[in-house]
Design a protein around this motif. Structure first.
Motif, mmCIF file in Angstrom:
data_model
loop_
_atom_site.group_PDB
_atom_site.id
_atom_site.type_symbol
_atom_site.label_atom_id
_atom_site.label_comp_id
_atom_site.label_asym_id
_atom_site.label_seq_id
_atom_site.Cartn_x
_atom_site.Cartn_y
_atom_site.Cartn_z
ATOM 1 N N GLU A 43 -4.666 -0.832 -2.491
ATOM 2 C CA GLU A 43 -4.153 0.503 -2.198
ATOM 3 C C GLU A 43 -3.193 0.472 -1.009
ATOM 4 O O GLU A 43 -2.142 1.103 -1.035
ATOM 5 C CB GLU A 43 -5.305 1.460 -1.929
ATOM 6 C CG GLU A 43 -6.110 1.786 -3.171
ATOM 7 C CD GLU A 43 -7.405 2.527 -2.893
ATOM 8 O OE1 GLU A 43 -7.838 2.595 -1.717
ATOM 9 O OE2 GLU A 43 -7.993 3.048 -3.862
ATOM 10 N N LYS A 47 0.867 1.322 -1.139
ATOM 11 C CA LYS A 47 1.481 2.337 -0.270
ATOM 12 C C LYS A 47 2.630 1.730 0.524
ATOM 13 O O LYS A 47 3.704 2.307 0.629
ATOM 14 C CB LYS A 47 0.431 2.918 0.672
ATOM 15 C CG LYS A 47 0.980 3.808 1.763
ATOM 16 C CD LYS A 47 0.490 5.209 1.622
ATOM 17 C CE LYS A 47 0.931 6.130 2.725
ATOM 18 N NZ LYS A 47 2.367 6.307 2.874
ATOM 19 N N ASP A 51 6.496 2.889 0.181
ATOM 20 C CA ASP A 51 7.221 3.372 1.359
ATOM 21 C C ASP A 51 8.470 2.523 1.611
ATOM 22 O O ASP A 51 9.551 3.053 1.848
ATOM 23 C CB ASP A 51 6.327 3.370 2.598
ATOM 24 C CG ASP A 51 5.203 4.389 2.528
ATOM 25 O OD1 ASP A 51 5.224 5.260 1.627
ATOM 26 O OD2 ASP A 51 4.291 4.305 3.372
#
Length: 63
Positions: A43, A47, A51
């Motif tokens: 996870e 992310k 980003d």
């Protein structure tokens, strides 16, 4: 040992997540065992990728 040399290497546990360092049998292995991730590690990596890629490639955010 490597011939006449003694080589020291840091111990790395099998199934150790490369992001969190967590060692657990439920961690999963990708890329023929070259990348091991826990759920939390996966996870966090996703992310970070989202980003980073959205800044470098803003067109990826278009849906």
């Amino acid at each position: 040992m490597d011939g006449e040399k003694i080589v020291l290497q840091k111990y790395k546990a099998a199934q150790e997540c490369v992001v969190t360092g967590e060692v657990a049998p439920e961690n999963f292995s990708l890329l023929d065992g070259k990348l091991v991730l826990s759920l939390e590690g996966a996870e966090r990596l996703m992310k970070e990728l989202e980003d980073s890629l959205s800044v470098k490639y803003p067109f990826l955010n278009e849906k």
